[in-house]
Design a protein around this motif. Structure first.
Motif, short mmCIF file in Angstrom:
data_model
loop_
_atom_site.label_atom_id
_atom_site.label_comp_id
_atom_site.label_asym_id
_atom_site.label_seq_id
_atom_site.Cartn_x
_atom_site.Cartn_y
_atom_site.Cartn_z
N MET A 1 71.88 60.97 2.67
CA MET A 1 72.48 60.02 1.35
C MET A 1 73.56 58.98 2.03
O MET A 1 74.21 59.25 2.74
N GLU A 31 76.14 63.04 6.13
CA GLU A 31 75.64 61.80 5.05
C GLU A 31 76.35 60.70 6.03
O GLU A 31 77.25 60.87 6.73
N VAL A 287 79.25 66.19 -3.91
CA VAL A 287 77.79 65.92 -3.54
C VAL A 287 76.87 66.25 -4.72
O VAL A 287 75.81 65.63 -4.95
#
Length: 297
Positions: A1, A31, A287
């Motif tokens: 992400m 991430e 998250v």
């Protein structure tokens, strides 16, 4: 992400440290992270030292970098407004203050824009709800405190945060005459503090109080905002119902005079932080909110 963080604070306050903790944890979890912040700030410098791509905040850069991001995370009120105006991707907002939300047309427009609000306490969640933010767009994501490898030694004196914030009760603590040391180097002071005093007129959660708990230092705090969610009276610290010098003095002296009580509260506070307010817990909750918005697993 891919996560873009925006923080427009100019000082190294609790919110900036929380943003740094989160970015470090996100990178460790694999991430992709970028940051926009003001030039010359602690946050921008520390992020660059960690190897995070970080640049000075500007509207054009926010527009461009938000096109790269799967989600944008605004960490303060000005960042919230900037995201509402310029973001090309969905954004979430951390709300860390317990002030009532303004009700004017511009405020209503701004609060209609974020995908989710991450309230740092139930108290902040309540203020958002009172302002008309639907419950489905609020998630409680508590701040975190790094847990020192060993607790503080509790062999010093009374410590309080040195701040120019008029809402913080420095004058009340001084009037309580408990010999408090006011410090801007809180982490160092907590290594020896016997008691930490946190008096304030308003508080979203209290990251300085959370840091004291992580060090195993018992806390005397105001019963306002989100503080009772971490300073649990007679369990992890002592709360004063009114910001009056006599009440603060009585609570501090009780801890100084009763070493068994002080040790019990300090030890319980440290265990609570490890159990409920760790960086891992903050990462997990944040998250989870990101995934709700982006549908990225």
């Amino acid at each position: 992400m891919r996560v873009l963080h925006l923080d427009t604070g100019r000082e190294a306050r609790g919110g900036q440290w929380q943003a740094l903790h989160l970015m470090r944890a996100l990178r460790a979890a694999g991430e992709e992270v970028r940051l926009l912040a003001h030039a010359g700030t602690m946050l921008l410098a520390e992020a660059k030292m960690l190897g995070i791509q970080a640049e000075e905040a500007a509207a054009w850069r926010l527009r461009k970098w938000s096109q790269w991001a799967d989600i944008v995370h605004a960490h303060d009120a000005r960042a919230h407004a900037d995201c509402a105006l310029w973001c090309a991707s969905p954004f979430v907002v951390s709300r860390r203050v317990a002030f009532p939300v303004k009700r004017g047309p511009m405020s209503r427009w701004k609060y209609s824009r974020a995908a989710l609000y991450l309230a740092v306490s139930r108290a902040v969640e309540s203020e958002l709800a009172k302002a008309g933010v639907p419950p489905g767009r609020i998630r409680v994501v508590y701040d975190a405190a790094p847990l020192p490898a060993v607790p503080g030694r509790r062999d010093g004196g009374v410590v309080a945060l040195d701040t120019k914030d008029p809402l913080k009760g420095k004058a009340v603590i001084e009037a309580a005459r408990v010999g408090a040391e006011f410090t801007a180097r809180l982490m160092e002071a907590l290594e020896h503090a016997r008691v930490f005093v946190y008096i304030t007129e308003s508080e979203g959660l209290g990251s300085a109080a959370l840091a004291a708990l992580a060090h195993g230092v018992p806390v005397v705090a105001s019963r306002v905002g989100g503080l009772p969610e971490i300073i649990r009276h007679e369990e992890t610290g002592l709360l004063v119902d009114r910001n009056e010098p006599a009440l603060v003095r009585a609570a501090v002296l009780r801890l100084l005079d009763d070493g068994v009580l002080a040790a019990r509260l300090g030890d319980a506070g440290r265990r609570m932080v490890e159990r409920e307010f760790s960086i891992e817990k903050m990462l997990e909750r944040t998250v989870s909110a990101y995934r709700e918005v982006t549908c990225i697993e």
